[in-house]
Design an enzyme around this catalytic site. Structure first.
Site, mmCIF file in Angstrom:
data_model
loop_
_atom_site.group_PDB
_atom_site.id
_atom_site.type_symbol
_atom_site.label_atom_id
_atom_site.label_comp_id
_atom_site.label_asym_id
_atom_site.label_seq_id
_atom_site.Cartn_x
_atom_site.Cartn_y
_atom_site.Cartn_z
ATOM 1 N N GLY A 26 0.815 -1.208 0.000
ATOM 2 C CA GLY A 26 0.000 0.000 0.000
ATOM 3 C C GLY A 26 0.851 1.261 0.000
ATOM 4 C CB THR A 28 1.244 3.962 4.690
ATOM 5 O OG1 THR A 28 0.345 5.075 4.614
ATOM 6 C CG2 THR A 28 2.100 4.096 5.946
ATOM 7 N NE ARG A 50 -4.378 -9.376 0.762
ATOM 8 C CZ ARG A 50 -5.440 -8.585 0.675
ATOM 9 N NH1 ARG A 50 -6.647 -9.107 0.823
ATOM 10 N NH2 ARG A 50 -5.300 -7.304 0.426
ATOM 11 N N GLY A 91 -4.804 -2.042 5.231
ATOM 12 C CA GLY A 91 -5.979 -1.190 5.162
ATOM 13 C C GLY A 91 -6.599 -1.212 3.789
ATOM 14 C CE1 TYR A 141 -10.677 4.115 6.985
ATOM 15 C CE2 TYR A 141 -10.587 5.961 8.512
ATOM 16 C CZ TYR A 141 -9.955 5.109 7.630
ATOM 17 O OH TYR A 141 -8.606 5.238 7.404
ATOM 18 C CE LYS A 145 -8.586 2.539 9.622
ATOM 19 N NZ LYS A 145 -7.525 1.668 9.080
ATOM 20 C CG LEU A 168 -2.558 8.847 5.099
ATOM 21 C CD1 LEU A 168 -2.726 7.340 4.984
ATOM 22 C CD2 LEU A 168 -1.236 9.176 5.773
#
Length: 232
Positions: A26, A28, A50, A91, A141, A145, A168
């Site tokens: 991802g 990040t 994965r 995420g 969401y 979290k 982000l």
């Protein structure tokens, strides 16, 4: 970095720590891996994903990529053996995987990873959450979290760092229309108040690496301004 920071990093490097990273494909996660590569603080870094990627071709010999099935992580629990530090950047979005897919990745996969890592001796766990996370929230969401944060704390790692970045800032391979609209609407605010409202993924990745070798307390909730501070 100060002289004290450099000394701390050098000592950490000499101790021969081993880390694992989940969510490294991802936005990040990619920046975290870059920071891990440039700082060379770990003797070994295990990338758990994965699917097979070519990411290790551009990294040092200390990096290893291992494919796991997060739906049946119990079949792969040995991959955590010897890892004393864990980084979680897993995420997804509800729009991409639906409600069930979002909960499976952002809650189930994260908690399973943390549980198996803790059972295998992981002492420090660094987790990317979100600004506004709240287990009592009405919104899926932020509620998810917040629930994940609470469950991670219940696992009682020797050190748990929960990062709560703001908006982000990154270049994504996939286009997220909602984020593009938000970026256009709030760009003046982001430019003027970057420290409080937004976070480049590069900054977040570097802050995670630095906090891994210099923890501050048993449980840390690290907000957007503090992430900026750690990375500078």
């Amino acid at each position: 970095m100060t002289t004290e920071d450099n000394d701390q990093a050098a000592q950490f490097r000499q101790e021969g720590h081993v880390a694992f990273v989940v969510g490294y494909t991802g936005a990040t996660g990619k920046e975290l891996v870059k920071a891990l590569s440039t700082t060379s603080l770990f003797k070994r870094v295990v990338l758990l994903g994965r699917r097979k990627t070519n990411v290790t071709e551009k990294l040092g010999n200390e990096f290893e990529e291992i494919i796991v099935d997060f739906e049946h992580l119990e079949n792969h629990e040995d991959v955590f053996t010897g890892c004393d530090v864990g980084f979680n950047c897993l995420g997804t979005t509800r729009s991409k995987g639906g409600k069930e897919g979002f909960l499976r990745v952002d809650h189930d996969y994260v908690i399973k990873t943390a549980e198996f890592a803790k059972a295998k001796g992981c002492k420090r766990f660094l987790h990317v959450s979100s600004q506004g996370s709240d287990k009592d929230s009405w919104f899926l969401y932020t509620k998810t979290k917040g629930l994940v944060e609470e469950e991670l704390q219940n696992l009682q790692f020797e050190h748990l760092a929960i990062f709560r970045p703001g908006f982000l800032l990154c270049e994504r391979e996939e286009t997220r229309i909602g984020e593009k609209i938000a970026a256009c609407c709030f760009s003046p605010c982001i430019c003027c108040c970057l420290k409080y409202s937004a976070m480049p993924t590069e900054t977040l990745g570097l802050a995670m690496v630095r906090r891994a070798c210099r923890p501050n307390g048993t449980v840390e909730i690290i907000d957007n301004p503090t992430i900026h501070y750690i990375a500078t």
